[in-house]
Write an enzyme that holds these catalytic residues in place. Sequence first.
Site: not given
Length: 393
Positions: A273, A197, A10, A76, A51, A125
């Site tokens: 592939e 295919h 944060d 957040d 941040e 935070d």
Amino acid sequence: MARTLIVEADGGSRGNPGPAGYGAVVLDPETGEALAEAAEFLGTATNNVAEYKGLVAGLRAAHALDPEADIRVRMDSKLVVEQMSGRWKIKHPDMKPLAAEARSVFPPDRVSYEWIPRAQNKHADRLANEAMDAGKSGKQWEPRDSRAALDTAAPVRSPAARAADASAEAADEAAEAPSAGWGPDLGPPATFVLLRHGETALTPEKRFSGSGGTDPELSAAGRRQAEATAAALAARGTIQAVVSSPLRRCRETAEAVAARLGLEVRIEEGLRETDFGAWEGLTFAEVRERYPEDLDAWLASAKAEPTGGGESFAAVARRVAVARDKLLARYAGRTVLLVTHVTPVKTLVRLALGAPPEALFRMELSAASLSAVAYYSDGNASVRLLNETAHLR
């Protein structure tokens, strides 16, 4: 199997821009134990810069613990999560080098991003606020001063201060968010129509058939599927180019479509592939019986390779992403048919969605099915179709 670590980060700015700081914590996903903390006062900066700085610090802390880990980032900040997931374009020049720095810590395919409500990000935070409080006193935050693990409730702030923070964050996100609805015209996207295919003799038996095996031809059923797909795509009349994997079953499918459309087939090596190594030609059950530990590792981690030196899904993702970017540069604004395989199609869809690697196991993809992804000039992508088979009925 790679270890998984959670990074929560944060940042805040009291003024936006104003006195700013960040906080980050690395957590054990099983126990919730804080394994490392980081915080720093940044001087004058914006919320967004703080941040991103928190994200970088959290990733570096995780890397110091285990450079081979898989990372789940939880923040957040919708802005950071959407930009780092690739769904929002990074427009502000101050954010681009910070995002690049964050991506350099771990390979991108090993990091996933999740938005969480502010109430679930209290530890980071609190660290960010401790850093800003230290800076206000002319000091830097020290780990020995941290009380975040003991008291994760955020410091009490006035309603006016909370409203100012919320307003600033909303304005930042609105400025960076992709336009929707009646936004500016970005021009026509590059649309990749993804065709798996047609069937081979191995397809009905559900055998591993990658780029390291026998390179089978289409079966009679596969040729019928290719012709049916060609007729359907010709009727639609939208395909402007045809690109194929180099493997025979894809080339035969692509040639059937291209002949009907009056187009040539271009070969793209990056669309081949996965190489399944020693598993080529085997069924899942046979692999389970012969190589149970290797199969478990492969199912658990995108970095695991099939037995015998095949390709990991992480390696395939990198290869497919390179091919995607090359084709996007070549076919900007055009509709292109990519004739390829199960893993490349699922990978293109996964990357467009910003989904984690395990999403590959959560998509069904039939032989000769059609999927589609549109890529816009602002860097965003939209999945428009997945596993459509109506043309085969």
